[in-house]
Structure formats: C-alpha cells, structure tokens
Design an enzyme around this catalytic site. Structure first.
Site, mmCIF file in Angstrom:
data_model
loop_
_atom_site.group_PDB
_atom_site.id
_atom_site.type_symbol
_atom_site.label_atom_id
_atom_site.label_comp_id
_atom_site.label_asym_id
_atom_site.label_seq_id
_atom_site.Cartn_x
_atom_site.Cartn_y
_atom_site.Cartn_z
ATOM 1 C CG ASP A 1 31.148 -3.557 8.620
ATOM 2 O OD1 ASP A 1 30.701 -4.060 9.407
ATOM 3 O OD2 ASP A 1 30.521 -3.028 7.544
ATOM 4 C CB SER B 1 23.379 -4.198 6.425
ATOM 5 O OG SER B 1 23.477 -5.453 7.280
#
Length: 664
Positions: free
Chosen positions: A498, A446
């Site tokens: 995602d 991330s």
C-alpha cells in the site's frame, strides 16, 4: 537527464524522449509518403481534369516535403537514441535537429491550407479517388499539427526561463551574495505561484473560501519544496520507478537469512491476539467501507446496486437518526444500510457534510459487538484531497497526556471538526444514553483511518476503554512518541505494498533520492528501460539486470554521490536538509518523520500472481512495526492494495480461514 533547453528556456522533456514518439510519427510519415507516391504513380499523366495542374504540383511538393520530414525525423530519432539518461553528450546536436524539424512545420501548415482550399474548390472535377486521398492528407496534416501543439503545451515549463538562468549561472555566483539570494527568492516565489495557480485550476469547480486559500498556499509550498531541487523530467521519473521495481523484485527473490526468519516467528500468545484482532477488523471494516456511501456500493455491485437502491431507498428516509448534509434520493444512507446490515433505528447521527477539513462520518449502534461505532469516511472529493495534502506539522497538546508530539495538520483539523460535533453537539452523550453499557469504537479507511486515529487520541481520556481500527491510514500521521502512545488502543491494518501507508515527506524525499541515484547510474538508454519495463509490468518474467556505474565500485565509494547524480540535483531540498543538518536539531523541521498509529497488522499475499485475472489469492497476516513502512515500495499493486474492497476481501479471507480452522 536535465530538461532540454531550446529557445532559451528549459522544457519538461529530455533530449532522449524523442525516440518513441518520433518513431511512431516516422512510421506514419513513411506509410503516408508511400501512399502518396503510389497515388501519384498510378495517376501520372491523368491530371488533365479542371484543377489537375494544381493537384499535380501539390502532390510533387507534398512528396518532397514528406521526404524532408522523414529525413529530419530519422536523424532526430537516431540522435535521441544515443547516450544514457545522465550522459547527454552524444545528443548535443539534437537541439539543431529539433529546430530543423520544427521549421518544417511551417511549409507543412501552408500546404495543409492549400490542400484544404483545393478540396473545397467547387470548380475541381478530378477523379473521386484522388480527391479523397487529398482530403485524407489534409486531415492527417492537421491532426499532426494539433497533436504537436498539444505536446508543446504539455511539456511547457512555466519556470523554464528562470530555472535555466539559475542553473546556468549558479555555479559562477557567490550564493551568499544578496543578488543570488534575491534571485533564488524570486524563483521560489514564482514556483509557489505557479503551483498555486495549478491547484486553483484543478479545484475550480468547488466553492473557495479562506480555508481553501490557506490550503492552496500550503500545498503549493509543499510541491515547490519537493520538486525544486531536482532537474528530472517525467520520463526520467518513470524510468526510475521501473528500475526501482525490478531492483526491488530481485532483492525480494533472494533467500532470507535464518536469523531473519527466526526473528519474525510469532509466539502463540501473539498469534491468538492477532486472530482476535483480525476478526474484529473484518467486522469493523464494513463500517469503514460503508462510510463511502453509494460510490463504494455501486463499485462493488455494479450490476445490481442501482436497482436495489432505487427500490429500497426512495421513500424510506429514517426519522429517528439525525442526518446533516446532502443525500439526494437517500442513496448514501441506503448504501450504508445495505453494507452494514443495520436498521434505521441503529443510527444516532449521520453527516454527509463535506468541506475542506470537514469530512463525513456517522455514529451507529453495533449490537453484535455491543459497541457505539464512529465511522469516518476516507478520501472521495477534491476537498478531501486538499485535506490530505495539507501536510504541514503542528503540535498536538492534550491534557493529562505526557506524550505530546507532531501530527499531520490537515487530518488533525478534520479530527477536531468531528470531535466538536461529537462532544459539543452531544452526539456521544445521546448514544451512551441509549446504550450505556456499550464500548466506543472509532473506525475509518485511508483519510478516515488517519482522522479516526487522531480523534481516538482526543477522546482517550474521556473514554479509557475506546478502541480504534485504522484501515490503510496515511504513513505521515504521528510523531514517534504519539505513535508509541497509541499502541494501547489503536490497531492499524495495512495490505501488501500500500502506497498511502508509506506516504510521508521523508519517505518521498528518500524515493526521490533513490530515483536520482538509480537513473543517474544506469548505463542503458531510456527508451530501452521504458520498453523493457512495460513488458515486465504486463507480462512478467525475470527482472532485467541493467548494468550500472555502481557495479564496479567498492561499498565505501557508494556513500558518496556520483557526478551524474549530483548533476541531477539542483540543491538539497529544505525538507530533506532539515532532517539531516545538525544545525537544525534545536528547531522542529518543516516535515519531520511521522509514523503510522498504533499496533500494525500487515497482510500480504502468500504467493503473488502477476496475472491480473487471477482471483484465487491467499493472504497471511502478522504483527509488524513502523520500520517496515519507512520506504515506498514500487509495485503494480501499490494503489490497488489501498482500495477498501481489497482490504475487506483480505480481512474476510483471513477471518474465514481462522473460523474454518477452529471448526476443524
């Protein structure tokens, strides 16, 4: 639809948003009214007790008041059900009904006070059943009044007065005039201040310095820029996401063209390379996940983690590794040891220090792969969120690198912080002194994946053999030239749909445009869209085929916005205009197109199951390109596909499948 205008200001609620809450209150009021009527009928003629006369009058007035409220609610719900999101014409009488309903709160409030006084009067000695019923009535009245006040606070728009004035008069004004320019300038400044106050309120628990104040202003400007050019309310956005999800599922269910299938058939060499990278990624994802410390360890081991950490970590703080930052009871370091399986002596440096633009990381020796691993933590605090949202672009200029370009400002500053620690503090020199033959590998998930990627670009000249594995990095990270440059040494791993990997300002602008278009042209009322959408998300089924105004239009006509769509757009967003207006070609836009770093491995489920309890999931992986992630996909898994445990599970599944194939 455009926000409802009552009391001379705009509110963050539409005239078609009263169907579901109104129907719920209507049901409560009907049950309440029938209960009071039954109570009055049963005890009629039995009000001779002390205080009974007042009770008799109280019940009669309450019955009339409830009947009036039920009539007003019925009319409110009925009118709110009419029309569509972009056609509020059939609901033009709703503000008058809303005024009537709000006016009825005054006698209800007075009667709730009267009921409370009657119940608390010690001289009243009526039947206990009647007294309990009155207590329930008083409580119900106060609960409804309190929830109404909370609802008013939620839908209050601080900019409602200025925005209504601007929207009403802008058509009749010359936008080139100084008066209109000053008006728009004041609206923008007010909006920025409102967003800044909201951000400060959310971050009230963290210590704020100059970096925070600069970040607050930058983020407030970003939110103001994004939300200022549409007149949508939150329920419109929810309806738009539901419609987009079903439209997307319908398109995915269509069979692919043979040419498209052939174009995606991988060569054997690419497949071998993919298998190697998947095996490496599965290994290094453990380090990226470990950087989260005890929150990740407890999340993945909810029943045993605390016992293991208490037993192993309390008295065993390492002495060989350099640790900075707070780690009470050694929970963070103990979790890292558990997840990675390394020994105390394998860690060169560990930093738990966390501020805006300064994120935790650790440096460790990986003897299995003969690598010095720099693992950067992802988003886990308010400071990290501020770093994520500092999405302005800045130039990245490096010596001996011709492919300079734009990068994400906040993530670049975080990478600069780690770079200074690694080089200026001699951390990497210390690591290579211990293991000079090892290679350098930088990993992160991330925010950590984005930071690791930019850090790898900074270190590339000093360490030509370094590798970087970025797991679920943010999509708006590097300009095209830098993204192409990093394909030689960075591998990005993305799972499914995602959201973060597709998150960039141009993609968000595209999503906003898609929501406006599909909402403005749907011929169904909003409450039906929301109810059908909730059923579809929870229980599945076939996507609903909502008829729209687009159905009868030619393909050429679709390039022009419809009137309903134009009515929901106040003006073109500056970030959006900068991307399309030819007059800005010679100056960098505020939010240019940014891309994922390196070569991209996209992992998807072979057969997506809509059942949440299903655990038997098979994955497939293939090399992909940045064009696949140029649009945000709506899915219930758009958040869960980003989670580190899901990424690790997918990589382990693919790695084990590859290992079993080799053994066969």
């Amino acid at each position: 639809m455009p926000g409802l205008v009552v009391f001379g200001r705009r509110w963050a609620i539409g005239s078609d948003d009263f169907v579901l809450p109104g129907a719920f209150e209507l049901l409560v009021r009907l049950v309440w009214w029938m209960g009071i009527l039954a109570l009055y009928t049963v005890h009629k003629g039995q009000f001779s007790c002390p205080g009974g006369g007042l009770l008799h009058s109280y019940l009669l007035v309450l019955l009339v008041l409830l009947a009036s409220i039920i009539c007003a609610l019925s009319a409110l719900v009925y009118v709110s059900m009419q029309g569509t999101i972009s056609n509020p014409g059939p609901r033009k009488s709703l503000p008058k009904l809303l005024y009537t309903r709000l006016f009825l709160y005054l006698p209800e409030f007075i009667w709730a006070v009267v009921g409370a006084v009657w119940v608390s009067d010690s001289s009243v000695h009526c039947e206990k059943t009647v007294i309990n019923a009155i207590i329930g009535t008083v409580i119900a009245s106060w609960v409804i009044i309190i929830f109404t006040i909370i609802g008013v606070v939620i839908v209050f728009d601080p900019l409602g007065g200025k925005k209504t004035f601007y929207l009403t008069d802008s058509v009749n004004r010359n936008l080139e005039s100084s008066q209109s320019g000053q008006l728009l300038y004041n609206v923008k400044n007010t909006a920025t201040r409102v967003w800044e106050k909201r951000i400060r309120l959310l971050c009230c628990c963290i210590v704020q310095d100059d970096d925070h104040r600069v970040a607050f202003t930058s983020i407030a400007e970003l939110f103001r820029t994004y939300f200022s050019d549409t007149d949508l309310v939150p329920s419109d956005i929810a309806a738009g996401l539901i419609l987009l999800h079903q439209e997307q599922d319908k398109m995915e269910s269509c069979p692919k063209e043979p040419e498209e299938v052939l174009c995606h058939s991988p060569s054997s060499l690419a497949t071998d390379d993919l298998d190697v990278e998947l095996e490496n990624a599965a290994h290094y994802m453990l380090f990226a996940a470990a950087a989260y410390g005890w929150p990740y360890y407890i999340y993945t081991n909810p029943f045993t983690a605390l016992c293991k950490l208490n037993g192993d970590c309390c008295g065993n703080r390492p002495t060989d590794s350099d640790i900075t930052g707070s780690d009470r009871h050694n929970f963070h370091f103990g979790s890292i040891l558990k997840i990675t399986g390394l020994q105390y002596r394998d860690f060169i440096h560990i930093s738990f220090h966390n501020k805006i633009y300064e994120i935790p990381f650790f440096v460790a020796l990986d003897h299995k792969k003969e690598a010095i691993v720099v693992a950067v933590r992802g988003t886990l605090s308010f400071e990290d969120i501020l770093t994520d949202l500092s999405a302005d672009c800045e130039d990245l200029t490096l010596e001996d690198v011709l492919e300079n370009g734009f990068v994400h400002k906040g993530i670049t500053q975080a990478a600069n912080y780690i770079y200074r620690k690694l080089i200026n503090d001699g951390i990497l020199n210390q690591a290579f002194t211990i293991a000079p033959e090892y290679k350098l590998v930088i990993v992160g998930h991330s925010l950590g994946g984005g930071t690791a990627s930019i850090l790898a670009i900074m270190l590339r000249n000093s360490f030509p053999t370094l590798r970087c594995y970025a797991f679920s990095p943010p999509g708006g990270l590097l300009s095209k030239s830098l993204a192409d440059y990093t394909k030689h040494f960075i591998v990005s791993v993305i799972v499914g749909k995602d959201l973060v990997a597709r998150l960039s300002m141009p993609n968000m602008e595209d999503l906003k445009r898609r929501i406006v278009r599909i909402v403005a042209n749907c011929n169904k009322p909003k409450y039906r869209i929301l109810l059908r959408g909730c059923w579809y998300e929870v229980f599945g089924g076939d996507p609903d085929n909502f008829p729209t105004e687009l159905d009868g239009r030619s393909r050429d006509a679709l390039t022009q916005p419809l009137l309903a769509e134009e009515s929901l757009m106040v003006h073109r967003s500056p970030s959006y205009s900068a991307l399309e207006d030819e007059s800005h070609l010679h100056s960098p836009p505020q939010y240019p197109h940014l891309y994922l770093p390196g070569k991209i491995i996209h992992i998807v489920e072979e057969s997506s199951s809509r059942r949440l309890c299903s655990s038997d999931i098979k994955y497939t992986a293939a090399w992909s390109n940045e064009a696949v992630f140029s649009s945000i996909l709506i899915s219930p898994k758009m958040i869960t596909d980003h989670m580190p445990d899901v990424v690790l599970k997918a990589l382990n599944s693919l790695s084990q499948e590859h290992g079993s194939c080799i053994s066969c």
